[in-house]
Design a protein around this motif. Structure first.
Motif, mmCIF file in Angstrom:
data_model
loop_
_atom_site.group_PDB
_atom_site.id
_atom_site.type_symbol
_atom_site.label_atom_id
_atom_site.label_comp_id
_atom_site.label_asym_id
_atom_site.label_seq_id
_atom_site.Cartn_x
_atom_site.Cartn_y
_atom_site.Cartn_z
ATOM 1 N N UNK A 44 0.845 -1.199 0.000
ATOM 2 C CA UNK A 44 0.000 0.000 0.000
ATOM 3 C C UNK A 44 0.887 1.257 0.000
ATOM 4 N N UNK A 45 1.918 1.250 0.855
ATOM 5 C CA UNK A 45 2.821 2.407 0.938
ATOM 6 C C UNK A 45 3.508 2.662 -0.410
ATOM 7 N N UNK A 46 3.896 1.568 -1.077
ATOM 8 C CA UNK A 46 4.558 1.700 -2.383
ATOM 9 C C UNK A 46 3.602 2.315 -3.399
ATOM 10 N N UNK A 47 2.406 1.742 -3.434
ATOM 11 C CA UNK A 47 1.416 2.204 -4.416
ATOM 12 C C UNK A 47 1.009 3.653 -4.160
ATOM 13 N N UNK A 48 0.814 3.992 -2.866
ATOM 14 C CA UNK A 48 0.411 5.357 -2.514
ATOM 15 C C UNK A 48 1.458 6.333 -3.040
ATOM 16 N N UNK A 49 2.734 6.024 -2.788
ATOM 17 C CA UNK A 49 3.799 6.928 -3.222
ATOM 18 C C UNK A 49 3.810 7.092 -4.737
#
Ligand code: ADP
Length: 505
Positions: free
Chosen positions: A398-403
């Motif tokens: 999720x953190x990767x995609x959000x960024x």
């Protein structure tokens, strides 16, 4: 015997007393007919006391039986010879003490009778010295230390003990053609001779140093050399005692490596510590810059919200609520990134794997991203992915995609499209996020994953330069990769690859 007694006269007495060896004369019956002072003294008898006594008296009991045989044999051959060839001879004193002796036998005939004159020497002192010499020789040969003796002029080895021969692999014969320089690769003749000067001119008595010896098979071993000069006969020699310090050397080497490794770890820790401090300082200055703008935006939206009290002003209220929500989301994302950096840096990042549908992450990311969309922007993403489950750390994905999705929105103009695509291949999930934004200048592409790095063309847009750096760190930790392609003013595509059985990585 009487005849002999009478005739011996003073000449025999004078001669025999002048000789330091013991003289004992016996007749063929092995009776002592004469003995000089040295013999009397050697065997502890008074003058004349031995006369007429059997020779046996001077022979230790255990040798008497053999002695008879030898005596008779000798009489038959009757020539002068040394007694006890190859055997140790012993005499017996009046006090019953056995003494090592050496005896030469001389038969002679006088006045028709046969006699034998025995010249006897007490060799106790010589025996003791021989014994001592043997002991030294044993010590020399059996010493586990290596002992090399070499000539001070030619430097050639003259003697090398067994221990040394075994370790170095050369025989004594071979070594006699060598000098220490031939087995010490760190020296040549000039440097070795220079080393010997203080020993030769007696400035120092002993020289200790460490070097390497080369065996016959070519292998090297570390040695500690103790060198001193010694007179052997009238020649000046060098005696080298060599300790093979392989074990100590290995131990020291290990110790040195450990110290080096610890020092490296320590300086690494120091660098990390410094980086963390740096990070904290940067964080504080970022907080003041990055938080101030959205916070003042939120603040003014709240002020404006207060003004729209009429019920028909709902549209305006909604616009400000949207602004507040997006700015809060933005701040929340920054904080998430910072927390991630802190965990990665301090080594406290623990990954939690679970099996989840990829659509869950996509829906949440897109839902939140919608709050950030500019006018006319839209996100395309596949909607046939409900069935696809993956094993991964859900929060990290999720953190990767959000960024990546937020960057795509942030660095793209209004009315542009962001495409999210998935492919599954070779047990690997590839996610591509494509935008039609400002792109990345070629000259700056190589710095893109450096922490805090921001491209020249992005400086007017809010950002911290942290996102891509932590995305890359997480992916590397989980066996994944991130790459991108970009053209300035055309757009960028960021691709991440994630191993599908990444919990095994
Ligand atoms: P931030 O966006 O907060 O500055 P990131 O680490 O996410 O930090 O990105 C680092 C830099 O990479 C950005 O400042 C920007 O210059 C560039 N960048 C990242 N994503 C994009 C993109 N989609 N389009 C253009 N430039 C980008």
């Amino acid at each position: 015997m009487k005849v002999f007694e009478e005739k011996k006269g003073n000449i025999f007495k004078l001669l025999s007393e002048a000789i330091s060896e013991g003289i004992i004369i016996v007749n063929i019956k092995q009776e002592i007919v004469a003995s000089n002072e040295a013999a009397n003294e050697m065997f502890g008898y008074a003058e004349g006391e031995l006369i007429g006594k059997p020779l046996e008296l001077l022979i230790p009991k255990q040798y008497r039986k053999n002695h008879d045989g030898h005596f008779n044999g000798f009489l038959k051959k009757s020539n002068t010879r040394q007694m006890g060839h190859g055997r140790d001879l012993y005499g017996l004193t009046k006090d019953g003490v056995q003494i090592p002796v050496e005896a030469g036998l001389n038969p002679f005939e006088i006045y028709g009778s046969q006699y034998i004159m025995a010249l006897v020497s007490d060799i106790s002192v010589r025996k003791e010295m021989e014994q001592e010499l043997r002991q030294w020789s044993n010590i020399f040969n059996e010493s586990l230390n290596e002992i090399f003796i070499f000539d001070s002029e030619t430097l050639r080895f003259t003697n090398v003990n067994k221990g040394a021969q075994i370790n170095i692999g050369y025989s004594l014969e071979e070594l006699k053609n060598f000098t220490p320089v031939d087995i010490k690769p760190d020296f040549d003749e000039t440097s070795f001779r220079e080393l010997l000067i203080p020993l030769l001119d007696k400035t120092i008595e002993k020289l200790d140093f460490e070097t390497f010896h080369q065996r016959k098979d070519g292998s090297l071993y570390p040695v500690e050399v103790h060198l001193q000069s010694s007179m052997i006969g009238d020649k000046q020699m060098f005696v080298a005692i060599i300790l093979d310090i392989s074990e100590r050397f290995e131990y020291t080497q290990k110790l040195e490596n450990t110290v080096k490794e610890r020092t490296r770890q320590l300086s690494e820790a120091l660098v990390k510590e410094r980086e963390l401090n740096d990070l904290k300082t940067k964080f504080l200055s970022l907080v003041s810059h990055e938080f101030k703008t959205p916070l003042s935006g939120i603040f003014s939206s709240i002020n404006l919200l207060e003004r729209y009290t009429e019920s028909e002003q709902q549209d305006k209220r909604n616009k400000h609520i949207k602004t507040i929500r997006s700015k809060v989301k933005y701040l929340d994302n920054i904080l998430t990134d910072f927390l991630s950096v802190e965990r990665l840096e301090s080594g406290n990042q623990a990954y939690k794997f679970s099996n989840f549908p990829i659509s869950k992450v996509i829906n949440e990311v897109v839902y939140d991203a919608n709050m950030l969309l500019k006018d006319g922007q839209k996100i395309n993403y596949p909607n046939n992915i409900d069935e696809i489950y993956i094993d991964f750390d859900e929060n990290i994905l999720q953190l990767i995609m959000v960024n990546l999705v937020n960057n795509a929105i942030k660095y793209s103009p209004e009315y542009s499209t962001v495409d999210i695509d998935f492919t599954f291949e070779n047990n690997q999930l590839t996610i591509e996020i494509k935008d039609e934004g400002i792109g990345i200048p070629d000259s700056e592409k190589k710095y893109m994953f450096n922490r805090y790095f921001r491209a020249e063309n992005a400086l007017l847009i809010q950002g911290t330069g942290i996102g891509l750096n932590i995305v890359k760190s997480h992916l590397e930790n989980l066996g994944g990769t991130i790459t991108f392609e970009s053209e300035e003013n055309v757009g960028s595509v960021f691709s991440i690859k994630v191993p599908l059985n990444s919990n095994n990585s």
